[in-house]
Design an enzyme around this catalytic site. Sequence first.
Site, PDB file in Angstrom:
ATOM      1  N   ASP A  14       3.778  -1.621  21.263  1.00  0.00           N
ATOM      2  CA  ASP A  14       2.764  -0.611  21.267  1.00  0.00           C
ATOM      3  C   ASP A  14       3.381   0.684  21.075  1.00  0.00           C
ATOM      4  OD1 ASP A  14       1.002  -2.940  21.237  1.00  0.00           O
ATOM      5  OD2 ASP A  14       1.309  -2.761  23.425  1.00  0.00           O
ATOM      6  N   LYS A  17       3.591   1.995  16.234  1.00  0.00           N
ATOM      7  CA  LYS A  17       4.075   1.469  14.835  1.00  0.00           C
ATOM      8  C   LYS A  17       3.082   1.679  13.864  1.00  0.00           C
ATOM      9  CE  LYS A  17       5.269  -2.488  16.847  1.00  0.00           C
ATOM     10  NZ  LYS A  17       5.039  -2.171  18.193  1.00  0.00           N
ATOM     11  N   GLY A  41      -1.132  -5.624  17.252  1.00  0.00           N
ATOM     12  CA  GLY A  41      -2.412  -4.763  17.204  1.00  0.00           C
ATOM     13  C   GLY A  41      -1.977  -3.681  16.943  1.00  0.00           C
ATOM     14  N   HIS A  42      -1.759  -3.193  15.654  1.00  0.00           N
ATOM     15  CA  HIS A  42      -1.488  -1.750  15.155  1.00  0.00           C
ATOM     16  C   HIS A  42      -2.506  -0.776  14.871  1.00  0.00           C
ATOM     17  CE1 HIS A  42       2.682  -3.702  14.149  1.00  0.00           C
ATOM     18  NE2 HIS A  42       2.506  -3.897  15.091  1.00  0.00           N
ATOM     19  N   GLN A 231       5.787  -6.134  17.643  1.00  0.00           N
ATOM     20  CA  GLN A 231       6.278  -6.081  18.818  1.00  0.00           C
ATOM     21  C   GLN A 231       7.457  -5.086  18.820  1.00  0.00           C
ATOM     22  OE1 GLN A 231       5.829  -9.471  17.000  1.00  0.00           O
ATOM     23  NE2 GLN A 231       3.810  -9.002  17.612  1.00  0.00           N
ATOM     24  N   SER A 306      -4.217  -3.465  22.491  1.00  0.00           N
ATOM     25  CA  SER A 306      -4.930  -3.467  21.454  1.00  0.00           C
ATOM     26  C   SER A 306      -5.824  -4.663  21.060  1.00  0.00           C
ATOM     27  CB  SER A 306      -4.561  -2.983  20.146  1.00  0.00           C
ATOM     28  OG  SER A 306      -3.298  -2.083  20.556  1.00  0.00           O
TER      29      SER A 306
END
Length: 430
Positions: A14, A17, A41-42, A231, A306
């Site tokens: 988180d 990225k 979750g990007h 990650q 996210s």
Amino acid sequence: MSKVDVLLGLQWGDEGKGKVVDVLTPQYDVIARFQGGPNAGHTLEFNGIKHVLRTIPSGIFHKDKINVIGNGVLIEPRIFRQEIEALREKGVDATQNLYISKKAHLILPSHRMLDAANEMAKGNAKIGSTLKGIGPAYTDKIARSGLRVGDIMAVDFKERYELLKVQHLQTAHTLRFALEGFSIDGLPFEQYEREWLDAIESLKAFRLINSEYFINTCLAEGKRVLAEGAQGSMLDIDFGSYPFVTSSSTITAGVCSGLGIAPSAIGRVMGITKAYCTRVGAGPFPTELFDETGRRLCELGHEFGSVTGRPRRCGWIDIPALRYACMLDGVTDLFVTKPDVMDDFDEVKMCTTYEINGEQTGELPFEFNNVHITPVLRSYEGWKHPLAGITSYDDLPENLKAYLAAIEQETGVHIMAVSISPDRKDVLFK
Ligand code: GDP
Ligand code: IMO
Ligand code: MG
């Protein structure tokens, strides 16, 4: 022959990225994910739109760029279909520029069940998994019993699926896990399974490729390829705080096996770190703050997962961990995100070394999970100035520049850019 540039997280995930990949995409022809799956979750934000990607590379909003899901990635078809539909609602037809490796492994509904069963069996020692089936699906990959994307075309796919599922049900039974009443994403198992099988069909709308040939051909043609990590290095299966890690190689080395490229084909390695530190899920976190400052970081930084919505644990930046990640990843450029979260802070602290049993060390101990680590903190005067509206690195407040210079000095890596808001436009290159 061009090389693959890499962009990956240096902390516990988180770091931002998704945003940074989206910003860098115009400089590349191909964006490729090499590991992880829907545990990621990007988040991307632009023109007032906020979008969270799970398995799909963060270059997808750029129509003229090819996005590749590499062999090292795990695909959960039903989650993937949801992602595709959410993109379609935003006017993006991913079938046009998203290619998927036939060698990427599938996450089955029963992998998700096993994830829940394993966590339950661990009791107090649970990892805090995102419960997306990551651990069990990578376990099957290594055990040589997994199903891959290319297998969906086989006439006996359904039989192979059933066989694997039966094995999983037996394992769950051994763990005394009750399938009765078990649901996945709010759906009873059988209904979820039907939708999952249905979603398998929608995978067929994509170009399923041997991505190792595709990527290497791109390199031979001089195309620019960016590998997007998921990650963070501190969640790496080998070097993270095992067993509180994810089940893939999140470091630069993972790019080679996750895309099928040679180590000599790695170019620049851009590592992202927040200006502070967060972690979601269980495991050691030496600089974690349990006080008002920790709560402020969480609140001002909107530090909620996210994927799971869980509050993220927050603390000061951890230089020993950052230096470790830079070493493992061979980071050539640093990207710092979210200093704006600390705009109002009177002071900002940095952990420069760890104190363990009265001795100072800059190294992460093998007993990372089991020893008491006291972070040795150095204090920096806050900049007390809103960063919003600043458009060049040189115009950043002097106190922030001093803090950033200290990060460079401590890690030995130069800072390439700083991000000062969730929006695509707010990146200041140095
Ligand atoms: P990822 O998993 O590394 O892509 O990061 P996430 O998307 O899970 O979490 C990063 C969060 O920080 C997202 O909500 C982003 O919109 C947000 N973000 C990214 N960069 C910045 C920044 O420079 N400042 C602020 N305030 N938020 C940022
Ligand atoms: P992105 O790509 C933050 C954490 C989980 C848990 C551990 C294992 O968005 O940075 P898993 O589901 O892999 O079995 O969970 O790893 N975790 C993440 N934390 N960001 C992520 O991805 C993460 N993916 C997994 O919280 O502690
Ligand atoms: Mg994330």
